[in-house]
Design a protein around this motif. Structure first.
Motif, mmCIF file in Angstrom:
data_model
loop_
_atom_site.group_PDB
_atom_site.id
_atom_site.type_symbol
_atom_site.label_atom_id
_atom_site.label_comp_id
_atom_site.label_asym_id
_atom_site.label_seq_id
_atom_site.Cartn_x
_atom_site.Cartn_y
_atom_site.Cartn_z
ATOM 1 N N UNK A 178 4.647 3.273 54.021
ATOM 2 C CA UNK A 178 5.604 3.377 55.117
ATOM 3 C C UNK A 178 6.543 2.172 55.015
ATOM 4 N N UNK A 179 7.787 2.385 54.586
ATOM 5 C CA UNK A 179 8.717 1.279 54.361
ATOM 6 C C UNK A 179 8.871 0.398 55.608
ATOM 7 N N UNK A 180 8.985 -0.897 55.388
ATOM 8 C CA UNK A 180 9.145 -1.891 56.457
ATOM 9 C C UNK A 180 7.993 -1.901 57.448
ATOM 10 N N UNK A 181 6.893 -1.244 57.137
ATOM 11 C CA UNK A 181 5.732 -1.248 58.011
ATOM 12 C C UNK A 181 4.512 -1.691 57.219
ATOM 13 N N UNK A 182 4.161 -0.922 56.186
ATOM 14 C CA UNK A 182 3.021 -1.298 55.377
ATOM 15 C C UNK A 182 2.499 -0.154 54.542
ATOM 16 N N UNK A 183 1.386 -0.415 53.880
ATOM 17 C CA UNK A 183 0.742 0.576 53.029
ATOM 18 C C UNK A 183 -0.689 0.776 53.490
ATOM 19 N N UNK A 184 -1.088 2.022 53.638
ATOM 20 C CA UNK A 184 -2.461 2.378 53.939
ATOM 21 C C UNK A 184 -3.066 2.874 52.633
ATOM 22 N N UNK A 185 -4.190 2.284 52.250
ATOM 23 C CA UNK A 185 -4.803 2.632 50.969
ATOM 24 C C UNK A 185 -6.291 2.822 51.133
ATOM 25 N N UNK A 186 -6.817 3.817 50.434
ATOM 26 C CA UNK A 186 -8.248 4.046 50.441
ATOM 27 C C UNK A 186 -8.576 5.463 50.039
ATOM 28 N N UNK A 187 -9.859 5.818 50.131
ATOM 29 C CA UNK A 187 -10.292 7.143 49.703
ATOM 30 C C UNK A 187 -9.929 8.226 50.724
ATOM 31 N N UNK A 188 -9.364 9.288 50.188
ATOM 32 C CA UNK A 188 -9.051 10.478 50.976
ATOM 33 C C UNK A 188 -9.528 11.685 50.190
ATOM 34 N N UNK A 189 -9.873 12.743 50.905
ATOM 35 C CA UNK A 189 -10.217 14.004 50.270
ATOM 36 C C UNK A 189 -9.203 15.052 50.710
ATOM 37 N N UNK A 190 -8.776 15.870 49.763
ATOM 38 C CA UNK A 190 -7.856 16.968 50.092
ATOM 39 C C UNK A 190 -8.676 18.050 50.786
ATOM 40 N N UNK A 191 -8.326 18.350 52.035
ATOM 41 C CA UNK A 191 -9.063 19.362 52.789
ATOM 42 C C UNK A 191 -8.303 20.672 52.881
ATOM 43 N N UNK A 192 -7.035 20.667 52.535
ATOM 44 C CA UNK A 192 -6.257 21.912 52.507
ATOM 45 C C UNK A 192 -5.135 21.763 51.494
ATOM 46 N N UNK A 193 -4.909 22.808 50.721
ATOM 47 C CA UNK A 193 -3.831 22.845 49.745
ATOM 48 C C UNK A 193 -3.292 24.268 49.738
ATOM 49 N N UNK A 194 -2.046 24.427 50.146
ATOM 50 C CA UNK A 194 -1.438 25.751 50.246
ATOM 51 C C UNK A 194 -0.154 25.792 49.429
ATOM 52 N N UNK A 195 0.092 26.935 48.797
ATOM 53 C CA UNK A 195 1.307 27.140 48.022
ATOM 54 C C UNK A 195 2.070 28.308 48.629
ATOM 55 N N UNK A 196 3.385 28.221 48.592
ATOM 56 C CA UNK A 196 4.223 29.302 49.114
ATOM 57 C C UNK A 196 5.534 29.331 48.341
ATOM 58 N N UNK A 197 6.200 30.453 48.404
ATOM 59 C CA UNK A 197 7.492 30.561 47.751
ATOM 60 C C UNK A 197 8.189 31.851 48.116
ATOM 61 N N UNK A 198 9.502 31.781 48.215
ATOM 62 C CA UNK A 198 10.330 32.967 48.420
ATOM 63 C C UNK A 198 10.824 33.445 47.062
ATOM 64 N N UNK A 199 11.184 34.699 46.970
ATOM 65 C CA UNK A 199 11.620 35.243 45.682
ATOM 66 C C UNK A 199 12.895 34.574 45.175
ATOM 67 N N UNK A 200 13.684 33.993 46.067
ATOM 68 C CA UNK A 200 14.937 33.359 45.647
ATOM 69 C C UNK A 200 14.936 31.851 45.897
#
Length: 137
Positions: free
Chosen positions: A95-117
């Protein structure tokens, strides 16, 4: 903290475990939220029956969510591989001008989408999976 552009909030992944973080996605929308549970220690002797909480006893957590497009095939593969492995990896949320949060995270959701154009987009949700470190900028 001065007014900042939303696009400057970055999400980085260390998928090798070597401490080398790479920006993995071109996020168009992103959010970082912190929360903690409370531990209620109210008793019949609590002053005027007001609820009392035990300071510092609740579970703390961070939730990161975002939506956008992957930067390249390598970042797509890193995130996808991390998700399917069910692995908790080290991430940085910058987060610019604020700081960095660092550590272990797990991906709990991953979704893909797309329109034909249009382009392929994704949505990602991360939940903290251990102690996080905040470094002020």
């Amino acid at each position: 903290m001065a007014i900042q552009r939303g696009k400057d909030l970055l999400l980085k992944l260390d998928d090798t475990g070597a401490g080398s973080f790479v920006t993995v996605a071109g996020l168009r929308a992103r959010r970082l939220a912190f929360s903690s549970d409370t531990v209620d220690v109210t008793t019949a002797d609590s002053p005027d029956r007001w609820r009392e909480l035990l300071a510092g006893a609740g579970v703390r957590r961070a939730h990161v969510s975002g939506a956008g497009v992957f930067r390249d095939a390598a970042s797509d593969a890193s995130v996808r591989g991390t998700f399917f492995a069910g692995a908790a990896r080290d991430w940085q949320v910058v987060l610019p001008d604020f700081g960095t949060v660092q550590g272990p995270f797990q991906i709990t959701a991953l979704e893909f989408a797309g329109d034909h154009d249009g382009e392929m987009t994704f949505e990602l949700t991360l939940e903290s999976a251990g102690a996080l470190v905040f470094t002020a900028h």
